[in-house]
Design a protein around this motif. Structure first.
Motif, PDB file in Angstrom:
ATOM      1  N   MET A   1      -1.013  36.250 -11.668  1.00 15.15           N
ATOM      2  CA  MET A   1       0.210  35.644 -11.227  1.00 15.15           C
ATOM      3  C   MET A   1       0.077  35.386  -9.727  1.00 15.15           C
ATOM      4  SD  MET A   1       3.288  34.663 -11.363  1.00 15.15           S
ATOM      5  CE  MET A   1       4.437  35.043 -12.582  1.00 15.15           C
ATOM      6  N   ARG A   2       0.396  34.151  -9.339  1.00 15.12           N
ATOM      7  CA  ARG A   2       0.364  33.773  -7.925  1.00 15.12           C
ATOM      8  C   ARG A   2       1.647  33.017  -7.598  1.00 15.12           C
ATOM      9  NH1 ARG A   2      -3.879  31.747 -10.125  1.00 15.12           N
ATOM     10  NH2 ARG A   2      -3.305  29.613  -9.720  1.00 15.12           N
ATOM     11  N   ILE A   3       2.163  33.242  -6.413  1.00 15.36           N
ATOM     12  CA  ILE A   3       3.288  32.455  -5.909  1.00 15.36           C
ATOM     13  C   ILE A   3       2.879  31.912  -4.554  1.00 15.36           C
ATOM     14  CG2 ILE A   3       5.692  32.446  -5.161  1.00 15.36           C
ATOM     15  CD1 ILE A   3       6.197  34.766  -7.072  1.00 15.36           C
ATOM     16  N   GLN A   4       2.944  30.594  -4.434  1.00 15.68           N
ATOM     17  CA  GLN A   4       2.596  29.934  -3.181  1.00 15.68           C
ATOM     18  C   GLN A   4       3.889  29.381  -2.566  1.00 15.68           C
ATOM     19  OE1 GLN A   4       0.041  26.569  -3.677  1.00 15.68           O
ATOM     20  NE2 GLN A   4      -0.137  26.195  -1.487  1.00 15.68           N
TER      21      GLN A   4
ATOM     22  N   ALA B   1       4.846  28.894  -8.718  1.00 16.18           N
ATOM     23  CA  ALA B   1       4.425  30.119  -9.393  1.00 16.18           C
ATOM     24  C   ALA B   1       3.424  29.731 -10.471  1.00 16.18           C
ATOM     25  CB  ALA B   1       5.632  30.827 -10.010  1.00 16.18           C
ATOM     26  N   ALA B   2       2.329  30.450 -10.549  1.00 12.95           N
ATOM     27  CA  ALA B   2       1.296  30.144 -11.535  1.00 12.95           C
ATOM     28  C   ALA B   2       0.851  31.429 -12.226  1.00 12.95           C
ATOM     29  CB  ALA B   2       0.097  29.480 -10.870  1.00 12.95           C
ATOM     30  N   LEU B   3       0.816  31.360 -13.539  1.00 14.68           N
ATOM     31  CA  LEU B   3       0.349  32.462 -14.370  1.00 14.68           C
ATOM     32  C   LEU B   3      -0.864  31.966 -15.124  1.00 14.68           C
ATOM     33  CD1 LEU B   3       0.799  35.271 -15.746  1.00 14.68           C
ATOM     34  CD2 LEU B   3       2.136  34.030 -17.462  1.00 14.68           C
ATOM     35  N   THR B   4      -1.972  32.678 -15.007  1.00 14.12           N
ATOM     36  CA  THR B   4      -3.185  32.324 -15.731  1.00 14.12           C
ATOM     37  C   THR B   4      -3.430  33.381 -16.805  1.00 14.12           C
ATOM     38  OG1 THR B   4      -4.100  31.309 -13.739  1.00 14.12           O
ATOM     39  CG2 THR B   4      -5.639  31.765 -15.524  1.00 14.12           C
ATOM     40  N   THR B   5      -3.524  32.925 -18.048  1.00 13.02           N
ATOM     41  CA  THR B   5      -3.735  33.844 -19.166  1.00 13.02           C
ATOM     42  C   THR B   5      -5.198  34.271 -19.219  1.00 13.02           C
ATOM     43  OG1 THR B   5      -4.280  32.135 -20.782  1.00 13.02           O
ATOM     44  CG2 THR B   5      -1.935  32.643 -20.471  1.00 13.02           C
ATOM     45  N   ASP B   6      -5.471  35.279 -20.054  1.00 15.88           N
ATOM     46  CA  ASP B   6      -6.859  35.728 -20.242  1.00 15.88           C
ATOM     47  C   ASP B   6      -7.727  34.621 -20.816  1.00 15.88           C
ATOM     48  OD1 ASP B   6      -6.263  38.252 -19.266  1.00 15.88           O
ATOM     49  OD2 ASP B   6      -5.905  39.098 -21.251  1.00 15.88           O
ATOM     50  N   ASP B   7      -7.099  33.653 -21.514  1.00 13.11           N
ATOM     51  CA  ASP B   7      -7.829  32.516 -22.081  1.00 13.11           C
ATOM     52  C   ASP B   7      -8.068  31.409 -21.060  1.00 13.11           C
ATOM     53  OD1 ASP B   7      -7.739  33.852 -24.502  1.00 13.11           O
ATOM     54  OD2 ASP B   7      -5.977  32.756 -25.204  1.00 13.11           O
TER      55      ASP B   7
ATOM     56  N   ILE C   1      -5.663  29.650 -19.577  1.00  9.14           N
ATOM     57  CA  ILE C   1      -4.570  28.667 -19.581  1.00  9.14           C
ATOM     58  C   ILE C   1      -3.630  28.988 -18.427  1.00  9.14           C
ATOM     59  CG2 ILE C   1      -2.589  27.787 -20.889  1.00  9.14           C
ATOM     60  CD1 ILE C   1      -4.199  28.567 -23.441  1.00  9.14           C
ATOM     61  N   GLU C   2      -3.276  27.965 -17.667  1.00  7.71           N
ATOM     62  CA  GLU C   2      -2.371  28.152 -16.533  1.00  7.71           C
ATOM     63  C   GLU C   2      -0.995  27.581 -16.869  1.00  7.71           C
ATOM     64  OE1 GLU C   2      -3.274  28.037 -12.026  1.00  7.71           O
ATOM     65  OE2 GLU C   2      -2.562  26.024 -12.520  1.00  7.71           O
ATOM     66  N   VAL C   3       0.031  28.392 -16.647  1.00 12.06           N
ATOM     67  CA  VAL C   3       1.415  27.971 -16.811  1.00 12.06           C
ATOM     68  C   VAL C   3       2.036  28.031 -15.426  1.00 12.06           C
ATOM     69  CG1 VAL C   3       3.602  28.421 -17.982  1.00 12.06           C
ATOM     70  CG2 VAL C   3       1.459  28.981 -19.119  1.00 12.06           C
TER      71      VAL C   3
ATOM     72  N   ALA D   1       8.971  30.293 -22.463  1.00 14.34           N
ATOM     73  CA  ALA D   1       9.877  30.370 -23.615  1.00 14.34           C
ATOM     74  C   ALA D   1       9.711  29.151 -24.516  1.00 14.34           C
ATOM     75  CB  ALA D   1      11.325  30.508 -23.147  1.00 14.34           C
ATOM     76  N   VAL D   2       9.579  27.972 -23.924  1.00 13.79           N
ATOM     77  CA  VAL D   2       9.368  26.752 -24.708  1.00 13.79           C
ATOM     78  C   VAL D   2       8.053  26.851 -25.471  1.00 13.79           C
ATOM     79  CG1 VAL D   2       8.858  24.276 -24.506  1.00 13.79           C
ATOM     80  CG2 VAL D   2      10.800  25.258 -23.274  1.00 13.79           C
ATOM     81  N   SER D   3       7.019  27.324 -24.817  1.00 18.71           N
ATOM     82  CA  SER D   3       5.716  27.470 -25.464  1.00 18.71           C
ATOM     83  C   SER D   3       5.788  28.475 -26.608  1.00 18.71           C
ATOM     84  CB  SER D   3       4.676  27.906 -24.434  1.00 18.71           C
ATOM     85  OG  SER D   3       3.427  28.076 -25.025  1.00 18.71           O
ATOM     86  N   ALA D   4       6.483  29.583 -26.386  1.00 18.78           N
ATOM     87  CA  ALA D   4       6.618  30.595 -27.438  1.00 18.78           C
ATOM     88  C   ALA D   4       7.382  30.044 -28.636  1.00 18.78           C
ATOM     89  CB  ALA D   4       7.316  31.838 -26.887  1.00 18.78           C
TER      90      ALA D   4
END
Length: 82
Positions: free
Chosen positions: A1-4, A16-22, A24-26, A62-65
């Motif tokens: 998780m990063r916040i710039q 804000a960016a979240l990168t999954t273990d796979d 994928i960046e959200v 939430a939309v992705s889920a």
């Protein structure tokens, strides 16, 4: 998780960016603008912009889920507010 955070005068932008273990960046974006009649406290703009970026990122997750649930369920998923 990063916040710039990026400040430009009375405007603050956040990403804000979240990168999954796979890999994928959200991402989410947020913005805050100081009212000229308010005192100049840059930390407040940072907090607001970051909070808005995190809320945007949370909505994207939430939309992705919901899409993933609908794709894996035998019946259509109900629209729930988390």
């Amino acid at each position: 998780m990063r916040i710039q955070l990026t400040e430009d005068g009375d405007d603050t932008s956040a990403r804000a960016a979240l990168t999954t273990d796979d890999g994928i960046e959200v991402t989410g974006a947020g913005r805050a603008r100081r009212n000229p009649s308010d005192p100049a406290v840059p930390e407040i703009g940072d907090e607001l912009a970051a909070a808005r970026a995190l809320a945007d990122l949370a909505e994207s997750l939430a939309v992705s889920a919901r899409r993933d649930i609908a794709g894996s369920a035998d019946s259509p998923a109900q629209n729930r507010s988390w």
